[in-house]
Design a protein around this motif. Structure first.
Motif, PDB file in Angstrom:
ATOM      1  N   ILE A 266       0.877  -1.166   0.000  1.00 57.80           N
ATOM      2  CA  ILE A 266       0.000   0.000   0.000  1.00 57.80           C
ATOM      3  C   ILE A 266       0.917   1.219   0.000  1.00 57.80           C
ATOM      4  N   GLY A 267       0.843   2.006  -1.039  1.00 60.43           N
ATOM      5  CA  GLY A 267       1.718   3.170  -1.147  1.00 60.43           C
ATOM      6  C   GLY A 267       3.027   2.824  -1.826  1.00 60.43           C
ATOM      7  N   ASN A 268       4.009   3.696  -1.629  1.00 59.81           N
ATOM      8  CA  ASN A 268       5.316   3.562  -2.268  1.00 59.81           C
ATOM      9  C   ASN A 268       6.181   2.531  -1.566  1.00 59.81           C
ATOM     10  N   ILE A 269       7.053   1.911  -2.306  1.00 62.46           N
ATOM     11  CA  ILE A 269       8.066   1.031  -1.737  1.00 62.46           C
ATOM     12  C   ILE A 269       9.259   1.904  -1.381  1.00 62.46           C
ATOM     13  N   ILE A 270       9.740   1.758  -0.170  1.00 59.22           N
ATOM     14  CA  ILE A 270      10.864   2.567   0.304  1.00 59.22           C
ATOM     15  C   ILE A 270      12.162   1.818   0.054  1.00 59.22           C
ATOM     16  N   GLU A 271      13.116   2.537  -0.518  1.00 58.13           N
ATOM     17  CA  GLU A 271      14.458   2.012  -0.751  1.00 58.13           C
ATOM     18  C   GLU A 271      15.425   2.961  -0.049  1.00 58.13           C
ATOM     19  N   LYS A 272      16.319   2.370   0.733  1.00 56.67           N
ATOM     20  CA  LYS A 272      17.283   3.202   1.451  1.00 56.67           C
ATOM     21  C   LYS A 272      18.504   2.368   1.796  1.00 56.67           C
ATOM     22  N   THR A 273      19.573   3.065   2.124  1.00 60.61           N
ATOM     23  CA  THR A 273      20.760   2.415   2.666  1.00 60.61           C
ATOM     24  C   THR A 273      20.854   2.829   4.118  1.00 60.61           C
ATOM     25  N   ARG A 274      21.012   1.833   4.982  1.00 61.21           N
ATOM     26  CA  ARG A 274      21.158   2.103   6.418  1.00 61.21           C
ATOM     27  C   ARG A 274      22.619   1.919   6.785  1.00 61.21           C
TER      28      ARG A 274
ATOM     29  N   VAL B 145      24.056  16.325  13.339  1.00 61.98           N
ATOM     30  CA  VAL B 145      22.651  16.085  13.684  1.00 61.98           C
ATOM     31  C   VAL B 145      21.931  17.420  13.763  1.00 61.98           C
ATOM     32  N   GLY B 146      20.796  17.502  13.052  1.00 62.94           N
ATOM     33  CA  GLY B 146      20.014  18.734  13.016  1.00 62.94           C
ATOM     34  C   GLY B 146      18.728  18.619  13.805  1.00 62.94           C
ATOM     35  N   GLU B 147      17.654  19.081  13.211  1.00 66.22           N
ATOM     36  CA  GLU B 147      16.351  19.175  13.860  1.00 66.22           C
ATOM     37  C   GLU B 147      15.831  17.816  14.333  1.00 66.22           C
ATOM     38  N   ASP B 148      15.309  17.796  15.553  1.00 66.36           N
ATOM     39  CA  ASP B 148      14.655  16.616  16.111  1.00 66.36           C
ATOM     40  C   ASP B 148      13.287  16.483  15.448  1.00 66.36           C
ATOM     41  N   VAL B 149      13.066  15.377  14.725  1.00 70.08           N
ATOM     42  CA  VAL B 149      11.794  15.169  14.037  1.00 70.08           C
ATOM     43  C   VAL B 149      11.061  13.938  14.585  1.00 70.08           C
ATOM     44  N   SER B 150      11.390  13.570  15.810  1.00 70.62           N
ATOM     45  CA  SER B 150      10.778  12.393  16.431  1.00 70.62           C
ATOM     46  C   SER B 150       9.265  12.487  16.468  1.00 70.62           C
ATOM     47  N   ASP B 151       8.757  13.690  16.696  1.00 70.54           N
ATOM     48  CA  ASP B 151       7.299  13.866  16.807  1.00 70.54           C
ATOM     49  C   ASP B 151       6.670  14.437  15.531  1.00 70.54           C
ATOM     50  N   ASN B 152       7.422  14.424  14.435  1.00 67.03           N
ATOM     51  CA  ASN B 152       6.919  14.934  13.163  1.00 67.03           C
ATOM     52  C   ASN B 152       6.573  13.746  12.266  1.00 67.03           C
ATOM     53  N   SER B 153       5.302  13.446  12.132  1.00 70.23           N
ATOM     54  CA  SER B 153       4.873  12.257  11.392  1.00 70.23           C
ATOM     55  C   SER B 153       5.308  12.297   9.925  1.00 70.23           C
ATOM     56  N   ARG B 154       5.606  13.475   9.427  1.00 70.67           N
ATOM     57  CA  ARG B 154       6.060  13.611   8.037  1.00 70.67           C
ATOM     58  C   ARG B 154       7.307  12.767   7.760  1.00 70.67           C
ATOM     59  N   TYR B 155       8.103  12.493   8.811  1.00 72.59           N
ATOM     60  CA  TYR B 155       9.332  11.733   8.654  1.00 72.59           C
ATOM     61  C   TYR B 155       9.179  10.280   9.090  1.00 72.59           C
ATOM     62  N   SER B 156       7.968   9.856   9.333  1.00 74.06           N
ATOM     63  CA  SER B 156       7.691   8.450   9.595  1.00 74.06           C
ATOM     64  C   SER B 156       7.799   7.692   8.280  1.00 74.06           C
ATOM     65  N   ASN B 157       8.465   6.557   8.291  1.00 72.27           N
ATOM     66  CA  ASN B 157       8.583   5.759   7.067  1.00 72.27           C
ATOM     67  C   ASN B 157       7.209   5.400   6.531  1.00 72.27           C
ATOM     68  N   GLN B 158       6.287   5.087   7.406  1.00 70.19           N
ATOM     69  CA  GLN B 158       4.945   4.722   6.962  1.00 70.19           C
ATOM     70  C   GLN B 158       4.281   5.901   6.256  1.00 70.19           C
ATOM     71  N   VAL B 159       4.322   7.071   6.848  1.00 71.18           N
ATOM     72  CA  VAL B 159       3.715   8.252   6.227  1.00 71.18           C
ATOM     73  C   VAL B 159       4.409   8.559   4.899  1.00 71.18           C
ATOM     74  N   MET B 160       5.734   8.473   4.880  1.00 76.73           N
ATOM     75  CA  MET B 160       6.462   8.737   3.637  1.00 76.73           C
ATOM     76  C   MET B 160       6.065   7.758   2.535  1.00 76.73           C
ATOM     77  N   SER B 161       5.737   6.530   2.911  1.00 80.34           N
ATOM     78  CA  SER B 161       5.364   5.551   1.886  1.00 80.34           C
ATOM     79  C   SER B 161       4.012   5.873   1.263  1.00 80.34           C
ATOM     80  N   TYR B 162       3.155   6.602   1.965  1.00 77.70           N
ATOM     81  CA  TYR B 162       1.824   6.919   1.453  1.00 77.70           C
ATOM     82  C   TYR B 162       1.759   8.265   0.738  1.00 77.70           C
ATOM     83  N   GLN B 163       2.772   9.097   0.917  1.00 82.37           N
ATOM     84  CA  GLN B 163       2.744  10.427   0.319  1.00 82.37           C
ATOM     85  C   GLN B 163       3.699  10.507  -0.858  1.00 82.37           C
ATOM     86  N   SER B 164       3.413  11.447  -1.734  1.00 82.02           N
ATOM     87  CA  SER B 164       4.310  11.689  -2.859  1.00 82.02           C
ATOM     88  C   SER B 164       5.579  12.354  -2.348  1.00 82.02           C
TER      89      SER B 164
END
Length: 156
Positions: free
Chosen positions: A84-92, A135-154
């Motif tokens: 459901i949504g985009n497939i995420i590809e990344k290097t960890r 290390v920059g801005e803390d985005v722990s509480d920003n759902s925009r940077y959730s992998n799940q949310v990113m997979s559903y958005q353009s």
């Protein structure tokens, strides 16, 4: 199992000085955005994982029940058609900073090409961490940077 972590934007390439290892990740979700738990399938190199994640019980730190199970690679590949949504590809990258702390730095190639996020796992919610200069801005509480949310958005 409870996962406790903080997530940050990365502001420079200085983290690359501390790389210990790197692995390719392909992941996708087979649960709707509002579903509880979130159901994720992932290939970490050649090993498959099924992960169930529940909502965080904290706002500033991600504190959530997470259950992960190794599954056959072929099962992950077979279910990719149901993503459901985009497939995420990344290097960890596993990175050790100048303070001796271990970070997971994710460099996204799809769908958010160029995005780099750093995560650090904590032993407890109120654990103190030292932030390296990359290390920059803390985005722990920003759902925009959730992998799940990113997979559903353009991508941006």
């Amino acid at each position: 199992m409870i996962e406790i972590e903080k997530k940050f934007l990365v502001t420079s390439d200085r983290w690359k000085e501390g790389i210990l290892s790197e692995k390719k990740i392909t992941q996708f979700y087979i649960s709707a955005p509002e579903a509880i738990p979130t159901v994720r399938l992932r290939l970490l190199e050649d090993v498959g994982y099924l992960t169930l994640k529940y909502p965080s019980t904290s706002k500033n730190v991600l504190v959530r029940p997470e259950f992960e199970y190794e599954v056959p690679k072929a099962h992950v590949i077979a279910q990719q058609q149901f993503a459901i949504g985009n497939i995420i590809e990344k290097t960890r990258y596993e990175v050790r900073d100048t303070f001796g702390q271990h970070w997971d730095v994710d460099e996204f190639t799809s769908p958010n090409t160029g995005l780099v996020l750093a995560e650090i796992e904590l032993a407890e919610e109120k654990a103190e961490i030292s932030l390296p200069d990359w290390v920059g801005e803390d985005v722990s509480d920003n759902s925009r940077y959730s992998n799940q949310v990113m997979s559903y958005q353009s991508p941006e």
